[in-house]
Scaffold this active site. Structure first.
Site, PDB file in Angstrom:
ATOM      1  N   GLU A  62       7.958  74.252  68.168  1.00 33.75           N
ATOM      2  CA  GLU A  62       9.169  74.278  68.866  1.00 33.75           C
ATOM      3  C   GLU A  62       9.030  73.116  70.084  1.00 33.75           C
ATOM      4  O   GLU A  62      10.166  71.612  70.029  1.00 33.75           O
ATOM      5  CB  GLU A  62       9.813  75.373  69.866  1.00 33.75           C
ATOM      6  CG  GLU A  62      10.180  75.546  69.228  1.00 33.75           C
ATOM      7  CD  GLU A  62       9.625  77.262  67.797  1.00 33.75           C
ATOM      8  OE1 GLU A  62       8.862  77.018  68.115  1.00 33.75           O
ATOM      9  OE2 GLU A  62      10.540  78.073  68.079  1.00 33.75           O
TER      10      GLU A  62
ATOM     11  N   GLU B 129       9.457  83.629  65.112  1.00 31.97           N
ATOM     12  CA  GLU B 129      10.271  84.273  65.826  1.00 31.97           C
ATOM     13  C   GLU B 129      11.060  85.845  65.136  1.00 31.97           C
ATOM     14  O   GLU B 129      10.892  86.405  65.684  1.00 31.97           O
ATOM     15  CB  GLU B 129      11.102  84.000  66.670  1.00 31.97           C
ATOM     16  CG  GLU B 129      10.073  82.880  68.126  1.00 31.97           C
ATOM     17  CD  GLU B 129      11.346  82.513  68.455  1.00 31.97           C
ATOM     18  OE1 GLU B 129      11.713  80.787  68.115  1.00 31.97           O
ATOM     19  OE2 GLU B 129      11.224  81.978  70.087  1.00 31.97           O
TER      20      GLU B 129
HETATM   21  C1  3HC Z   1      14.223  79.345  69.887  1.00 31.11           C
HETATM   22  C2  3HC Z   1      13.630  78.386  69.039  1.00 31.11           C
HETATM   23  O1  3HC Z   1      12.096  79.316  68.794  1.00 31.11           O
HETATM   24  C3  3HC Z   1      13.870  77.219  68.076  1.00 31.11           C
HETATM   25  C4  3HC Z   1      14.023  76.266  67.268  1.00 31.11           C
HETATM   26  O2  3HC Z   1      14.012  77.433  66.211  1.00 31.11           O
HETATM   27  S1  3HC Z   1      13.825  74.714  67.179  1.00 31.11           S
HETATM   28  C5  3HC Z   1      13.150  75.115  64.799  1.00 31.11           C
HETATM   29  C6  3HC Z   1      12.098  75.486  64.643  1.00 31.11           C
HETATM   30  N1  3HC Z   1      11.945  74.395  63.545  1.00 31.11           N
HETATM   31  C7  3HC Z   1      11.371  73.567  62.781  1.00 31.11           C
HETATM   32  O3  3HC Z   1      10.394  72.542  63.128  1.00 31.11           O
HETATM   33  C8  3HC Z   1      11.045  72.917  61.675  1.00 31.11           C
HETATM   34  C9  3HC Z   1      11.121  71.859  61.342  1.00 31.11           C
HETATM   35  N2  3HC Z   1      11.761  71.330  59.781  1.00 31.11           N
HETATM   36  C10 3HC Z   1      10.407  70.983  59.219  1.00 31.11           C
HETATM   37  O4  3HC Z   1       9.492  71.104  59.824  1.00 31.11           O
HETATM   38  C11 3HC Z   1      10.918  70.879  57.935  1.00 31.11           C
HETATM   39  O5  3HC Z   1      11.832  70.599  57.496  1.00 31.11           O
HETATM   40  C12 3HC Z   1       9.877  71.680  56.342  1.00 31.11           C
HETATM   41  C13 3HC Z   1       9.049  72.083  56.328  1.00 31.11           C
HETATM   42  C14 3HC Z   1      11.152  73.108  57.656  1.00 31.11           C
HETATM   43  C15 3HC Z   1      10.774  71.948  55.444  1.00 31.11           C
HETATM   44  O6  3HC Z   1       9.859  70.097  55.432  1.00 31.11           O
HETATM   45  P1  3HC Z   1      10.935  69.656  53.515  1.00 31.11           P
HETATM   46  O7  3HC Z   1      10.755  71.050  53.054  1.00 31.11           O
HETATM   47  O8  3HC Z   1       9.445  68.344  53.487  1.00 31.11           O
HETATM   48  O9  3HC Z   1      12.523  69.318  53.993  1.00 31.11           O
HETATM   49  P2  3HC Z   1      13.018  68.578  55.133  1.00 31.11           P
HETATM   50  O10 3HC Z   1      13.342  66.834  54.179  1.00 31.11           O
HETATM   51  O11 3HC Z   1      12.064  68.005  56.152  1.00 31.11           O
HETATM   52  O12 3HC Z   1      14.702  68.868  55.765  1.00 31.11           O
HETATM   53  C16 3HC Z   1      15.205  69.309  54.364  1.00 31.11           C
HETATM   54  C17 3HC Z   1      16.741  69.043  54.797  1.00 31.11           C
HETATM   55  O13 3HC Z   1      16.251  70.420  56.248  1.00 31.11           O
HETATM   56  C18 3HC Z   1      17.028  69.963  57.443  1.00 31.11           C
HETATM   57  N3  3HC Z   1      16.323  70.924  58.256  1.00 31.11           N
HETATM   58  C19 3HC Z   1      14.363  71.233  58.287  1.00 31.11           C
HETATM   59  N4  3HC Z   1      14.348  72.158  59.027  1.00 31.11           N
HETATM   60  C20 3HC Z   1      16.274  72.257  59.881  1.00 31.11           C
HETATM   61  C21 3HC Z   1      16.467  73.390  61.052  1.00 31.11           C
HETATM   62  N5  3HC Z   1      15.641  74.392  61.342  1.00 31.11           N
HETATM   63  N6  3HC Z   1      17.223  73.111  61.537  1.00 31.11           N
HETATM   64  C22 3HC Z   1      18.329  71.797  60.553  1.00 31.11           C
HETATM   65  N7  3HC Z   1      17.715  71.961  59.329  1.00 31.11           N
HETATM   66  C23 3HC Z   1      16.863  71.759  59.345  1.00 31.11           C
HETATM   67  C24 3HC Z   1      16.101  68.831  57.400  1.00 31.11           C
HETATM   68  O14 3HC Z   1      17.174  67.718  58.511  1.00 31.11           O
HETATM   69  C25 3HC Z   1      16.895  68.443  55.762  1.00 31.11           C
HETATM   70  O15 3HC Z   1      18.271  67.942  55.752  1.00 31.11           O
HETATM   71  P3  3HC Z   1      18.759  66.470  54.729  1.00 31.11           P
HETATM   72  O16 3HC Z   1      18.437  66.920  53.527  1.00 31.11           O
HETATM   73  O17 3HC Z   1      20.165  66.765  55.362  1.00 31.11           O
HETATM   74  O18 3HC Z   1      17.857  65.458  55.567  1.00 31.11           O
END
Ligand code: 3HC
Length: 721
Positions: free
Chosen positions: A132, A112
């Site tokens: 999301e 975004e």
């Molecule tokens: C207002 C907005 O519209 C709302 C949002 O943005 S909501 C968030 C949307 N984003 C997501 O859903 C993405 C979520 N993250 C992921 O899918 C995956 O973590 C990723 C593809 C970014 C990376 O994957 P990968 O490399 O396998 O690492 P992964 O083990 O999942 O994550 C590494 C660490 O980062 C953290 N992390 C990843 N994304 C995060 C996020 N958005 N916020 C906080 N922590 C996050 C994980 O909890 C993990 O923490 P840990 O090592 O303490 O367990």
């Protein structure tokens, strides 16, 4: 240190860099930092344009999901930032152009932020998406308005509702990405773009002002209508799907700014929904499974596992072999004769073909995977394997003799794993000396599809072996969950009362099709009777005895499956079970099964006073799932799982318990331990010990402690892990 920095070059371009490892999540201080630096850049006379960049190889993984956790705990939505102002007003409507320089990934709030900029440059294969909805919310930084204006309505809906990411190359074709540049050139190309916009050599496109990709209003309404129907079908219990479409529709009909306001309102409501609480819980719970005390925190390094022998080419063995070769691991498939070996290889080829025809795998990748497979009829190929996974039938003496053979045939470092789903590992490895190398690798069928891998350890399994298997699990894209050794391990143990509870109700006079419908409405992909049809009755017959002897006094058994088999019914495999299965149509309840059920009811004779019981729909669901919660409490109490959230993840990934309910124990805590305890107690008084509440449940309910709360130190000594 995490933070946001700004560097202004001689060319007049300010590079604003985000640094918040590991994924540059947009934590509130980071958003504040971007806001502050952007405003500074706009004010400074020496800045003509801005580039926003994520350090460390990733643009941003989105808004900081930990904040949702805090909102869920406190119920306080004021903890959420007002980033809309930053994205829409400060950046989108800024007097100076901004370009996003995207490496690695831009997800959720990260994408975004990039879309609010006036152009986007990305490295090849960067991952772009708005996932999301998988967290029970909708995009909340303007995504519902920004994405349709860049890629068109149908594609935007597809990406948001299915939480489907795309890569930069597709993004470029769609108009989401303006240019692709190599990692080393990314900042230079982005600077140039930013200056070109500032100096009017390139158009200055404010995303929210655009309408060129939206199509006519009537087209848009049609697309939205179809999307609503589809969402109703695939996500009936999840409010975020329709809510996302509401926000999109508002923007299409009344303009982007109206849409943004609607989005914010809906977002704030959804953040507090039970769906979001469950899904955010599962997000973190899944990542926590990889933290195993005394295994992942003691400085061990995983050893490479390059060649694996799989013993047995049946349903499980061929599925496991498929999963391994798909991840470039050499597999030796061992069978007892060439006929069975050919069958196993054919099954693997069939698995790969299935993936290709469902467009989950490219044809050349399937070829490559198949080239990693070797067949064997003896142990000569085992001399250099790093791991063996035994997947033969559940026969104790056969498994024991295989383990004693492989101990001799394999190198001394080789991991000796069994895919048994029920048999005690100490018994399997009784005739071997290498007890520290024996481990359970319990896959769920179909093994090349189902994401859970239960790693079963005994008191003697070494930490190194557990770590190695966890690493292999991750390489083959499974979620490994470490569990202790007991009958059924964590998932099959916790869920044996699921099938039995349904059978018990049926024998007390409840209609099986009503039960199945209610359980599917609750959110499982199918009810317990259909599941039995699909799994095949052989499984039911085999596990029935094992559970009966391990958990005597709290099992329910009947002759129904034997009667079904006697009447020529084998479930889905021969098209006749509780349901009729015909090619190309949905399974239909088969009324001709009812007399067989009646016969079994007579034999079981469990209807109180000989009369069918009267139960409400709600009670039916509870009478099947509360016994599962009860057994899950025993799993926790005996230390079979490290933490409650591990069982939540395992229930979602192994049993398809609805993730939006947060897994079995998270859901139980939303229902309340006290209510579950009192219900089970009442049923146990009327219907017997099958429902008798466990000590753990009773204690938690009486003390008012959530079932998922960590165990007290006093009971920790009972752990079997
Ligand atoms: C207002 C907005 O519209 C709302 C949002 O943005 S909501 C968030 C949307 N984003 C997501 O859903 C993405 C979520 N993250 C992921 O899918 C995956 O973590 C990723 C593809 C970014 C990376 O994957 P990968 O490399 O396998 O690492 P992964 O083990 O999942 O994550 C590494 C660490 O980062 C953290 N992390 C990843 N994304 C995060 C996020 N958005 N916020 C906080 N922590 C996050 C994980 O909890 C993990 O923490 P840990 O090592 O303490 O367990």
């Amino acid at each position: 240190m995490a933070g946001v920095t700004m560097e202004v070059g001689n060319d007049g371009v300010a590079i604003i860099s985000i640094y918040n490892p590991p994924v540059n999540s947009l934590a509130i201080p980071i958003l504040n930092g971007i806001n502050q630096k952007f405003n500074e850049a706009v004010k400074r006379d020496d800045v003509k344009a801005v580039v926003i960049f994520g350090k460390g190889g990733k643009f941003s993984g989105g808004f900081d999901i930990n904040v949702f956790g805090r909102v869920h705990q406190t119920g306080d939505v004021s903890l959420l930032p007002n980033a809309i102002d930053l994205l829409v007003n400060t950046i989108g409507d800024s007097k100076k152009p901004a370009v996003a320089a995207i490496e690695g990934l831009a997800l959720g709030g990260g994408l975004e932020l990039a879309m609010a900029c006036h152009a986007r440059v990305a490295v090849p294969k960067a991952q772009l998406g708005l996932p999301e909805l998988t967290l029970g919310i909708i995009p909340g930084f303007g995504g519902t308005q920004l994405l349709p204006r860049l890629v068109g309505l149908p594609k935007a809906i597809d990406m948001m509702l299915l939480s489907k990411s795309i890569q930069s190359e597709e993004g470029k074709k769609l108009g989401l990405i303006d240019e692709i540049a190599s990692s080393s050139e990314l900042l230079n190309v982005s600077r140039r773009w930013a200056l070109d916009i500032a100096e009017r050599r390139k158009p200055w496109l404010r995303t929210l002002h655009r309408t060129d990709k939206l199509g006519s209003l009537s087209e848009a309404r049609n697309v939205l209508k179809m999307a609503r129907q589809q969402a109703k079908k695939v996500a009936p219990n999840m409010p975020q799907h329709q809510a996302c479409l509401d926000a999109i529709e508002e923007g299409v009909v009344h303009g982007a700014y109206s849409g943004v306001l609607k989005e914010t309102k809906v977002f704030n409501e959804l953040v507090l929904s039970d769906t979001s609480k469950g899904l955010v819980h599962i997000f973190f719970a899944q990542r926590t499974t990889s933290k195993v005390p005394n295994v992942t925190d003691v400085g061990l390094k995983p050893r490479p596992v390059k060649k694996v022998a799989v013993i047995g080419g049946g349903l499980m063995g061929s599925g496991i072999a498929t999963a391994l070769i798909l991840s470039n691991i050499v597999v030796v498939l061992k069978e007892i004769n060439s006929e069975y070996l050919q069958k196993g290889i054919k099954a693997i080829e069939g698995n790969l073909r299935g993936l290709v025809s469902r467009k989950k795998l490219a044809a050349d990748k399937a070829e490559k995977a198949l080239s990693m497979l070797k067949g064997a009829l003896d142990y000569s190929e085992f001399r250099d394997v790093d791991m063996v996974i035994e997947a033969v039938i559940e026969n104790i003496s056969l498994k024991q003799s295989i383990f004693s053979d492989i101990e001799k045939a394999c190198p001394p470092h080789c991991i000796l794993a069994t895919n048994t789903s029920t048999i005690d590992l100490n018994v399997v490895g009784e005739r071997t000396r290498s007890q520290d190398r024996i481990v359970g690798a319990h896959f769920f069928s179909p093994a090349h599809v189902m994401p859970l891998l239960e790693i079963v350890r005994t008191e003697k399994t070494s930490a190194q072996v557990i770590l190695d298997l966890m690493t292999v699990g991750k390489i083959i894209k499974k979620v490994p969950v470490i569990v202790g050794n007991c009958t059924g391990f964590a998932v099959n143990r916790a869920f044996f009362p699921y099938t039995q509870g349904a059978q018990y109700l049926l024998h007390m006079g409840v209609d099986p099709f009503r039960i199945d419908k209610l359980i599917s409405n609750f959110g499982l992909p199918m009810g317990p009777f259909q599941l039995q049809d699909v799994a095949g009755y052989g499984v039911a017959v085999a596990v029935k005895k094992i559970f009966e002897s391990a958990f005597a006094g709290r099992t329910f058994n009947s002759s129904l499956v034997d009667l079904l088999i006697k009447n020529g019914r084998h479930g889905k495999s021969n098209g006749k079970g509780y349901y009729i299965y015909e090619k190309g149509s949905q399974p239909k309840p088969d009324p001709s099964v009812l007399p067989i059920i009646e016969e079994s009811r007579k034999l079981a004779n469990v209807m109180p006073g000989g009369k069918a019981i009267t139960v409400s729909d709600k009670e039916i669901v509870e009478m099947i799932l509360f016994p599962v919660v009860n057994e899950s409490c025993r799993v926790l109490d005996e230390g079979i799982v490290i933490r409650a959230s591990d069982l939540d993840v395992a229930s979602v990934l192994g049993m398809s318990f609805p993730s939006y309910r947060g897994g079995v124990l998270f859901w139980a805590d939303t229902v309340g331990a006290d209510y579950i305890y009192k219900s089970l107690k009442k049923w146990s008084e009327s219907y017997g010990n099958f429902y008798k509440p466990s000590k753990y449940l009773e204690e938690r309910a009486t003390k008012g402690i959530p079932l998922s709360a960590p165990k007290s130190i006093a009971s920790a000594s009972k752990s079997r892990l």
